[in-house]
Design a protein around this motif. Structure first.
Motif, mmCIF file in Angstrom:
data_model
loop_
_atom_site.group_PDB
_atom_site.id
_atom_site.type_symbol
_atom_site.label_atom_id
_atom_site.label_comp_id
_atom_site.label_asym_id
_atom_site.label_seq_id
_atom_site.Cartn_x
_atom_site.Cartn_y
_atom_site.Cartn_z
ATOM 1 N N ASP A 210 0.806 -1.219 0.000
ATOM 2 C CA ASP A 210 0.000 0.000 0.000
ATOM 3 C C ASP A 210 0.840 1.269 0.000
ATOM 4 N N GLU A 211 2.159 1.140 0.085
ATOM 5 C CA GLU A 211 2.991 2.334 0.187
ATOM 6 C C GLU A 211 3.117 3.029 -1.167
ATOM 7 N N GLU A 212 3.291 4.333 -1.111
ATOM 8 C CA GLU A 212 3.484 5.133 -2.322
ATOM 9 C C GLU A 212 4.961 5.401 -2.571
ATOM 10 N N VAL A 213 5.748 5.448 -1.482
ATOM 11 C CA VAL A 213 7.189 5.700 -1.608
ATOM 12 C C VAL A 213 7.939 4.681 -0.763
ATOM 13 N N ALA A 214 9.193 4.425 -1.145
ATOM 14 C CA ALA A 214 10.039 3.518 -0.388
ATOM 15 C C ALA A 214 11.458 4.070 -0.369
ATOM 16 N N PHE A 215 12.169 3.818 0.737
ATOM 17 C CA PHE A 215 13.508 4.359 0.922
ATOM 18 C C PHE A 215 14.476 3.235 1.269
ATOM 19 N N GLY A 216 15.705 3.353 0.777
ATOM 20 C CA GLY A 216 16.733 2.371 1.088
ATOM 21 C C GLY A 216 18.106 3.001 1.010
ATOM 22 N N ASP A 217 19.094 2.354 1.632
ATOM 23 C CA ASP A 217 20.448 2.876 1.562
ATOM 24 C C ASP A 217 21.082 2.494 0.228
ATOM 25 N N ALA A 218 22.376 2.769 0.084
ATOM 26 C CA ALA A 218 23.044 2.565 -1.200
ATOM 27 C C ALA A 218 23.097 1.108 -1.624
ATOM 28 N N GLY A 219 22.901 0.197 -0.688
ATOM 29 C CA GLY A 219 22.892 -1.225 -1.026
ATOM 30 C C GLY A 219 21.697 -1.632 -1.867
ATOM 31 N N TYR A 220 20.712 -0.755 -1.986
ATOM 32 C CA TYR A 220 19.505 -1.043 -2.773
ATOM 33 C C TYR A 220 19.529 -0.363 -4.135
ATOM 34 N N GLN A 221 20.699 0.081 -4.595
ATOM 35 C CA GLN A 221 20.807 0.702 -5.915
ATOM 36 C C GLN A 221 20.307 -0.271 -6.989
ATOM 37 N N GLY A 222 19.417 0.224 -7.850
ATOM 38 C CA GLY A 222 18.862 -0.598 -8.919
ATOM 39 C C GLY A 222 17.606 -1.343 -8.543
ATOM 40 N N VAL A 223 17.098 -1.132 -7.323
ATOM 41 C CA VAL A 223 15.923 -1.888 -6.871
ATOM 42 C C VAL A 223 14.684 -1.547 -7.694
ATOM 43 N N HIS A 224 14.618 -0.345 -8.237
ATOM 44 C CA HIS A 224 13.432 0.055 -9.013
ATOM 45 C C HIS A 224 13.283 -0.752 -10.301
ATOM 46 N N LYS A 225 14.349 -1.441 -10.718
ATOM 47 C CA LYS A 225 14.283 -2.255 -11.936
ATOM 48 C C LYS A 225 13.748 -3.658 -11.665
ATOM 49 N N ARG A 226 13.600 -4.019 -10.412
ATOM 50 C CA ARG A 226 13.186 -5.378 -10.068
ATOM 51 C C ARG A 226 11.670 -5.475 -10.040
ATOM 52 N N PRO A 227 11.090 -6.433 -10.746
ATOM 53 C CA PRO A 227 9.624 -6.532 -10.804
ATOM 54 C C PRO A 227 8.990 -6.800 -9.446
ATOM 55 N N GLU A 228 9.666 -7.553 -8.568
ATOM 56 C CA GLU A 228 9.070 -7.864 -7.255
ATOM 57 C C GLU A 228 9.025 -6.650 -6.339
ATOM 58 N N ALA A 229 9.807 -5.605 -6.666
ATOM 59 C CA ALA A 229 9.812 -4.389 -5.848
ATOM 60 C C ALA A 229 9.061 -3.253 -6.523
ATOM 61 N N ALA A 230 8.310 -3.567 -7.570
ATOM 62 C CA ALA A 230 7.573 -2.529 -8.289
ATOM 63 C C ALA A 230 6.386 -2.043 -7.456
ATOM 64 N N GLY A 231 5.982 -0.807 -7.731
ATOM 65 C CA GLY A 231 4.827 -0.235 -7.032
ATOM 66 C C GLY A 231 5.151 1.136 -6.489
ATOM 67 N N PRO A 232 5.910 1.222 -5.404
ATOM 68 C CA PRO A 232 6.217 2.544 -4.841
ATOM 69 C C PRO A 232 7.322 3.244 -5.635
ATOM 70 N N THR A 233 7.422 4.541 -5.431
ATOM 71 C CA THR A 233 8.533 5.311 -5.980
ATOM 72 C C THR A 233 9.722 5.145 -5.041
ATOM 73 N N TRP A 234 10.830 4.619 -5.547
ATOM 74 C CA TRP A 234 11.992 4.340 -4.699
ATOM 75 C C TRP A 234 12.912 5.547 -4.610
ATOM 76 N N HIS A 235 13.375 5.826 -3.385
ATOM 77 C CA HIS A 235 14.373 6.870 -3.135
ATOM 78 C C HIS A 235 15.556 6.182 -2.456
#
Length: 319
Positions: A210-235
């Motif tokens: 249900d989240e609209e945005v998601a945040f992660g540290d530098a270890g999550y670089q490229g997470v927005h390209k993963r289909p299982e993590a799709a949905g929120p806007t990643w920062h």
């Protein structure tokens, strides 16, 4: 001749441990948690009656809060009147559970995976009281050490624990991955893996959907390209090497640096539950072999950490 006490309870000083347990007495939803376990709890009709379910649940939580093993918990019930009082075993003739009884209750919770249900119940309560919003999620993971020695019956390290590298240091153990609410910092999702699993691989599993945005540290670089993590806007945080090259006297770099500080201030909330686990509850090393048993304990600890972090608001609502 009968002697009920030696006068050790005459002190008027309220210790920090007593204050802590008094707070937990009021903020833990005992009635609802008992209902979660009750369908699976023994209802013996012959022999000695089982201990009250709430008593066993209180003892189980005492173990988590103070880092006590099953034998240590049995001894503590005999030695510490405060623990008996909290567990509602105060009578002079009251029998006390032994370590086997405590062990069986823990196995009951593990067998039916009730720690996950307890976390859900706690979060439902916090959400109902308006303390947990669902518009944003911050994700992170922490390493939890496991014994690396082979001096045991099997002559080998735990096969489900793996080695990983952080910075220039190597660690052996497991990882606890969590998703937290970006407003309150309360944990809504917990996933555990062996220590060699990359943080980014578990990012999708930490979203509630249900989240609209998601945040992660530098270890999550490229997470927005993963289909299982799709949905929120990643920062996601900029990699440290790239961030060090920013020039604060150039407007685009200055804006980028401010954006990084803003992301870091939101992402910092994911560190608070880890601090409670490792500093408040003293959980720095796994107690059991295998991921399954340790996962049950870790999920329970995060449920209790949520109540600890929200205790002031919950106590104010009680009036």
């Amino acid at each position: 001749m009968k002697q009920l006490g030696l006068g050790f309870n005459l002190s008027t000083k309220k210790t920090r441990k007593r204050e802590f347990l008094e707070e937990m007495e009021h903020v833990v939803p005992w009635g609802v948690l008992v209902q979660v376990v009750e369908p699976y709890y023994s209802k013996a009709k012959t022999g000695r009656p089982p201990f009250a379910l709430e008593t066993m649940l209180r003892i189980h939580y005492l173990q988590q809060w103070f880092g006590l093993s099953d034998p240590a918990m049995e001894e503590a019930l005999h030695d510490v009147p405060l623990y008996r009082e909290f567990a509602r075993l105060e009578g002079a003739t009251e029998r006390l559970p032994d370590e086997t009884t405590i062990l069986r209750f823990r196995h009951l919770l593990e067998k039916h995976n009730l720690a996950v249900d307890m976390l859900r119940v706690v979060n439902d309560l916090l959400g109902y009281k308006g303390l947990m919003l669902r518009s944003g999620t911050a994700v992170d993971a922490t390493l939890i050490a496991a014994p690396s020695s082979t001096k045991n019956i099997e002559g080998e390290r735990d096969p489900e624990m793996k080695q990983s590298k952080k910075g220039n240091n190597y660690y052996f153990g497991m990882k606890a991955h969590i998703g937290v609410d970006t407003v309150s910092g309360l944990v809504h999702t917990v996933v555990t893996t062996s220590g060699n699993v990359s943080d980014i691989n578990m990012a999708g599993a930490l979203l509630h959907g249900d989240e609209e945005v998601a945040f992660g540290d530098a270890g999550y670089q490229g997470v927005h390209k993963r289909p299982e993590a799709a949905g929120p806007t990643w920062h996601v945080a900029m990699r440290p090497g790239k961030r060090r090259l920013l020039n604060p006297f150039i407007e685009p770099d200055f804006i980028a640096e401010r954006a990084e500080k803003m992301k870091a201030s939101i992402r910092a909330k994911v560190e608070h539950p880890f601090r409670v686990l490792k500093r408040q509850f003293g959980f720095t090393k796994v107690r059991y072999r295998g991921l399954f048993k340790n996962t049950g304990q870790i999920v329970t600890l995060f449920a209790l950490a949520n109540l600890w972090m929200a205790r002031k608001q919950l106590l104010e609502m009680r009036g």
